[in-house]
Design an enzyme around this catalytic site. Structure first.
Site, short mmCIF file in Angstrom:
data_model
loop_
_atom_site.label_atom_id
_atom_site.label_comp_id
_atom_site.label_asym_id
_atom_site.label_seq_id
_atom_site.Cartn_x
_atom_site.Cartn_y
_atom_site.Cartn_z
CB CYS A 122 -23.33 44.80 -18.13
SG CYS A 122 -24.43 43.58 -17.37
CE LYS A 201 -20.64 38.34 -14.92
NZ LYS A 201 -20.87 39.76 -15.21
NE ARG A 211 -23.18 41.19 -8.13
CZ ARG A 211 -23.68 39.97 -8.08
NH1 ARG A 211 -24.40 39.59 -7.05
NH2 ARG A 211 -23.48 39.14 -9.09
CD GLU A 239 -23.21 30.60 -22.19
OE1 GLU A 239 -22.99 31.39 -23.13
OE2 GLU A 239 -24.29 30.59 -21.56
CE LYS A 254 -16.86 39.11 -13.89
NZ LYS A 254 -17.74 40.13 -14.35
C1 PBG Z 1 -21.57 43.33 -14.79
C2 PBG Z 1 -20.28 42.87 -14.26
C3 PBG Z 1 -19.98 42.31 -13.00
C4 PBG Z 1 -18.61 42.16 -12.96
C5 PBG Z 1 -18.11 42.57 -14.18
N1 PBG Z 1 -19.15 42.99 -14.98
C6 PBG Z 1 -20.85 42.04 -11.84
C7 PBG Z 1 -21.86 40.99 -11.87
O1 PBG Z 1 -22.02 40.25 -12.84
O2 PBG Z 1 -22.58 40.93 -10.87
C8 PBG Z 1 -17.82 41.64 -11.79
C9 PBG Z 1 -16.41 42.12 -11.71
C10 PBG Z 1 -15.77 41.97 -10.40
O3 PBG Z 1 -16.28 41.34 -9.46
O4 PBG Z 1 -14.64 42.50 -10.27
N2 PBG Z 1 -22.54 42.37 -15.05
#
Ligand code: PBG
Length: 329
Positions: A122, A201, A211, A239, A254
Site C-alpha cells: 500500500c 476491505k 494509523r 470485489e 477486513k
Molecule cells: C493500509 C492498511 C491499513 C490497515 C492495513 N493496511 C489502514 C487503512 O486502510 O487505513 C489496517 C490494519 C489495522 O487496523 O490493524 N492501507
C-alpha cells in the site's frame, strides 16, 4: 427424539469430551503477526493506542520474527515506516526501502524459514498526504487517481517480492491492482509469488489505532472513495469475484468482528484460501477492557479468534498472535 432421550449436556460433561466434539480449532500456524518496521537500530517504540505493539527497527524485527518462529506462528505481515514520505510514495518501491531491507535480512536467517513473509502493499505509509494512492488536486477538490496509483502499487509489489517477500498483499482497494501486480510479478520472473488480496476491505473506524502505528492517517479527506461502505455485503462478493478473476491466489477479509457475516458468505461461495484481519481497533478495544478488568483477557482473546475461524477464515492476521500461540502451547 427429544428430551429426556436427548440431553445435549452429555457431551459437555468433561473437558475431554468437549475437546473430542469441538468443531473449530485454532492453531498457532493459522495466525499471522503484523510488524511495523522503522529506520534505525535498537528501536522499539511503543504505540500509545496499542499496548505491547511497537515500531521496530530491522534488528529488533528479526528478534520478533525469531520469537514468532519459535511459537509456531504461521507468518508475518510487514508494514514500513519510511524515513521520508513524498507525493509519489517513492519509499514504497525503493530497492533499499524499509520493508525491502527487512525482507533481505529475514531471508538470510535460517531460523525464519518456517515463517511466511507477507508484504503489505500500500502507499499510505509512504505518501506525505497519507492516502493509499496518488492525489490529484483540482482547486479545493481532490480525488485519488486509480490507474496511476495502480502502476506504483504494481511496481511496489514486484520490488517487495524481489526483496524476498513470500506473498504480496495489496491493501489499497484500487480497481485493477491485482491484474497489474500479477503482470508486473510475471514480467520480473516472479511468477511463483502468490497474491493475497485484501479483496473485501471496508472503510472502517476500527483502523484508527493502526494509523498511529503506521503513521498513515490521511492528512485530509478519508478513504471512503476507495474502501467499501460497511453496509454492503453484495458489493464485497463482487470485489472478491473481481480479484479472483484478476488472478488473486488468496483473499483477505477486513475488519473481522464487525463483518463476520461477510466472512461466512465468502466462505460459502469461494473455495480459495481465505484470511481475516482482526484489525487494530478490535485489538485495542479488547486490550482496553482487559486493562479495566472488564473482560477476562485469555478467554476473551481466544473467543474472539475462534469466532473468526468459525465464521470461515482459514487464517487470521492478529496482534494477539504471540499471546494466543502461548496459550495454545
Ligand atoms: C493500509 C492498511 C491499513 C490497515 C492495513 N493496511 C489502514 C487503512 O486502510 O487505513 C489496517 C490494519 C489495522 O487496523 O490493524 N492501507
Amino acid at each position: 427424539m427429544n428430551f429426556p432421550a436427548v440431553r445435549m449436556r452429555r457431551l459437555r460433561r468433561t473437558e475431554a469430551i468437549r475437546s473430542l466434539v469441538r468443531e473449530t480449532r485454532l492453531e498457532p500456524g493459522q495466525m499471522i503477526y503484523p510488524l511495523f518496521i522503522c529506520p534505525g537500530e535498537g528501536v522499539r517504540k511503543a504505540i500509545g493506542s496499542m499496548p505491547d505493539v511497537y515500531n521496530v527497527s530491522v534488528d529488533e524485527a528479526i528478534k520478533e520474527a525469531e520469537q514468532c518462529a519459535e511459537l509456531g506462528i504461521g507468518g508475518l505481515l510487514l508494514f514500513g515506516l519510511p524515513a521520508e514520505k513524498d507525493e509519489q510514495a517513492t519509499g514504497a518501491w525503493a530497492d533499499d526501502g524499509i520493508v525491502q531491507t527487512a525482507l533481505r535480512a529475514m531471508k538470510k536467517n535460517r531460523k525464519l524459514d518456517k515463517l511466511v513473509t507477507i508484504a503489505d502493499v500500500c502507499l499510505c505509509e509512504y505518501t506525505s498526504h497519507g492516502h493509499c494512492g496518488v492525489v490529484a488536486r483540482d482547486g479545493d477538490h481532490f480525488h485519488i487517481e486509480n490507474d496511476s496509483s495502480v502502476a506504483i502499487i504494481a511496481k511496489t509489489a514486484a520490488s517487495l517480492a524481489k526483496a524476498g517477500a513470500d506473498v504480496v498483499a495489496p491493501s489499497d482497494m484500487m480497481d485493477g491492482r491485482v491484474e497489474a501486480i500479477r503482470a508486473e510479478l510475471d514480467a520480473a520472473g516472479l511468477e511463483q509469488t502468490p497474491v493475497l488480496s485484501y479483496a473485501s476491505k471496508f472503510a472502517s473506524a476500527f483502523y484508527g489505532p493502526f494509523r498511529e502505528a503506521a503513521d498513515s492517517a490521511p492528512q485530509f479527506g478519508d478513504r471512503r472513495s476507495y474502501q467499501m461502505d460497511g453496509a454492503n455485503l453484495r458489493e464485497a462478493m463482487r470485489e472478491i469475484d473481481q480479484d479472483l478473476a484478476e488472478g488473486a491466489d488468496m483473499v483477505l477479509m477486513k475488519p473481522a468482528m464487525p463483518y463476520l457475516d461477510v466472512i461466512r458468505e465468502a466462505r460459502q461461495r469461494y473455495d480459495v484460501p481465505m484470511g481475516a484481519y482482526q484489525v487494530s481497533g478490535e485489538y485495542s478495544m479488547l486490550r482496553a477492557a482487559f486493562e479495566r478488568g472488564w473482560l477476562e483477557p485469555e478467554r476473551a482473546m481466544m473467543e474472539s479468534l475462534v469466532g473468526i475461524r468459525r465464521a470461515g477464515a482459514d487464517f487470521i492476521v492478529t496482534y494477539f498472535a504471540k499471546d494466543a500461540a502461548k496459550v495454545l502451547g
